[in-house]
Structure formats: structure tokens, C-alpha cells
Design an enzyme around this catalytic site. Structure first.
Site, PDB file in Angstrom:
ATOM      1  N   LYS A   1       0.722  -1.308  -0.005  1.00 16.61           N
ATOM      2  CA  LYS A   1       0.258  -0.074  -0.002  1.00 16.61           C
ATOM      3  C   LYS A   1       0.723   1.272   0.116  1.00 16.61           C
ATOM      4  CE  LYS A   1      -3.988  -1.994   2.388  1.00 16.61           C
ATOM      5  NZ  LYS A   1      -5.118  -1.722   3.348  1.00 16.61           N
TER       6      LYS A   1
ATOM      7  N   ASP B   1     -10.099   2.574   2.449  1.00 14.55           N
ATOM      8  CA  ASP B   1     -10.012   2.054   3.914  1.00 14.55           C
ATOM      9  C   ASP B   1     -10.606   3.046   4.797  1.00 14.55           C
ATOM     10  OD1 ASP B   1      -8.863  -0.438   3.300  1.00 14.55           O
ATOM     11  OD2 ASP B   1      -7.083   0.139   3.443  1.00 14.55           O
TER      12      ASP B   1
END
Length: 299
Positions: free
Chosen positions: A72, A108
Site C-alpha cells: 500500500k 479504507d
């Protein structure tokens, strides 16, 4: 029929429910939608290969990618543009290809915020403790403060990681909104907290158990979980038995997937149907994913 090709890059992603979540919703919307797993472990490459994989996916005509652990942060250097949320967080979990350019997003943060607002809508938010300062933890901490939390204490076994996250939160949200602590301080912190967010792998099938001693739980504490495999972790079972309001990790998984689906297709997903999907896929009966016990319907 509109056609989409997307994928997920990460390590050990064989059990991921993302393909089924995306493809089921696409089927209901009459789309041809293929979601492929690009597992660096299966490919025999390291996380640093994420840039080559992103370029290959773009060249092969993918519409977008989801990115998970441990890529990420590493993927950022290989993108053409970052959405504001991803830039603030320093992590990307969704890449959209537009006109040959790779644009990074982070769903997220919005995924956890939507799940929390749905599943624990009326809980107090003055003092929150978060356990875990990794990739998921950074996103969740941003979401917790976005939701209006007065102060969050980030607890991690790696003191530097907790301190770095707290410093970043204070830069973004204002001085004094976050602090860092080590696990030996949990007893005192949880005794005074309104709620605790759990953002470590403990409780997953491969990492069973509790992230801290059960006796630290008390009925005045709400407990939000990020783990969604299984949906009912030992922490949630124990917390409910004590009388805590709880939120499982299924809602975050669904809402971040729904946000990614919207970015990939430009179409509005039905998150309620997707919540039912994840409950079924994870083998849960009853109220289903994202259930906020004692605090309304889950998400």
C-alpha cells in the site's frame, strides 16, 4: 454489456473475499466483471515488484486494481496522481487507470467511517484507544478522527510506528488530537476510554486469540474490530459477553469494496446487498456482517 477487468495485488491473498464481493454486485447490475488475484507470493516476487505489476496491468487493459499488504505504501512511487485522502494517509488501496494514467485512492478510511457510522451511530467518542499502527491502523485512525473523536491514543508494540502515526494525525487534524503508547499502558488507557478499535492481525484464523487480556474489557467500552475473517473474533465474543457494544470488521470490508467498485465502474453499488454477501461468504448466520450489537443495525 459493459466489461471491466480489475485485480488485487498483495501477499497471501488467496482467501480474499474481494473477487466474490465485486463480481456478485456486478452480476446484479448486468456487468461483465472479472476480478483477478495477483499474489506476489504465487508469482515469487517481492513487494518492490508492485510498480512492474501496476504497469503490466495498465498495459494489459485493466480498469483498476486494489492494493493490499504489503504494497500500500510502496505503490505510491509508481502512480501518476494521488487523491487527497490517499496523499494525506500515505497509503493507497485502490488504483484507477484513466487515459493511460494511474491514480491512487484510499477507500479504507471511508470504508471504516461508513461502517462505524452505521453500526455504532450513537456511541461516545471523546477518548478512543486504537490498537495497531500498521497500514490498516493508519487508515482507521484517520477515520476515527474524521468521525469526531476528541482524542485517540495509538498503541503498538513498535513504539516508533505508533509515534509516527500519532505525529501524522496531529499534523493533519491539529495538535493534541493523538498520542502514542505501548501495550503495557493498555490497562490504564482502557479504564478511562469510551471505546477501543482493534487493528492488528490477532483474531484472524492464522493468528487466533485476544489482543489484550479479557479483564481489561468493561461494559462502558465499545469495541470495533477490523478483522473480518472470521467475522466473529474472540475479541468480539468476549466483549459481547462482558456487555460491550461491538462492531465486526465485515462492514469495513464491504464499504471499502463498494467505494472501489464505484471508482472502477462509475456505478452506484448496493452496500446492503453486499453486506448480506459477506455474511454468506464468511459463513455467518443471523444478523450478518457489520453487526453493531447493542447499537443498531450493523454495517
Amino acid at each position: 454489456m459493459d466489461t471491466y477487468l480489475v485485480g488485487l495485488i498483495g501477499s497471501g491473498i488467496g482467501p480474499s473475499l474481494s473477487p466474490a464481493l465485486h463480481e456478485r454486485e456486478a452480476d446484479r447490475q448486468g456487468l461483465r466483471y472479472l476480478y483477478r488475484l495477483i499474489d506476489i507470493d504465487v508469482l515469487g516476487v517481492g513487494p518492490e515488484a508492485v510498480g512492474d505489476l501496476v504497469r503490466a496491468a495498465r498495459d494489459l487493459g485493466f480498469d483498476g486494481l486494489n492494493i493490499t499488504h504489503p504494497c500500500k505504501q510502496l505503490v505510491i512511487d509508481h502512480l501518476d496522481e494521488l487523491a487527497p485522502q490517499a496523499a494525506a494517509l500515505g497509503a493507497v488501496n485502490t488504483v484507477v487507470f484513466e487515459g493511460g494514467r494511474a491514480i491512487g485512492h484510499n477507500t479504507d478510511v471511508t470504508g471504516f467511517a461508513a461502517s462505524f457510522a452505521r453500526g455504532l451511530p450513537d456511541v461516545p467518542l471523546e477518548r478512543v484507544v486504537q490498537l495497531g499502527a500498521g497500514g490498516a491502523g493508519a487508515a482507521v485512525a484517520h477515520a476515527v478522527l474524521t468521525l469526531g473523536t476528541g482524542h485517540v491514543t495509538v498503541v503498538d508494540a513498535m513504539p516508533d510506528r505508533a509515534a509516527d502515526l500519532a505525529a501524522g494525525l496531529n499534523r493533519h487534524f491539529g495538535a493534541g488530537r493523538a498520542a502514542a503508547a505501548t501495550p503495557d499502558a493498555l490497562g490504564g488507557l482502557l479504564g478511562l476510554a469510551d471505546g477501543v478499535v482493534h487493528a492488528t492481525p490477532t483474531g484472524m484464523a492464522a493468528h487466533p486469540g485476544l489482543p489484550f487480556p479479557a479483564e481489561l474489557l468493561h461494559p462502558g467500552l465499545w469495541v470495533a474490530e477490523v478483522v473480518y475473517r472470521p467475522l466473529e473474533t474472540e475479541l468480539l465474543r468476549t466483549a459481547r459477553a462482558v456487555g460491550c457494544a461491538t462492531l465486526d470488521g465485515g462492514g469495513m470490508a464491504v464499504f471499502q469494496a463498494a467505494d472501489a467498485f464505484r471508482l472502477f465502474t462509475g456505478r452506484e453499488p448496493d452496500a446492503v446487498r453486499m453486506l448480506a454477501d459477506i455474511a454468506e461468504l464468511a459463513g455467518v448466520s443471523g444478523a450478518g456482517a457489520g453487526a453493531g450489537a447493542g447499537a443498531g443495525v450493523g454495517g
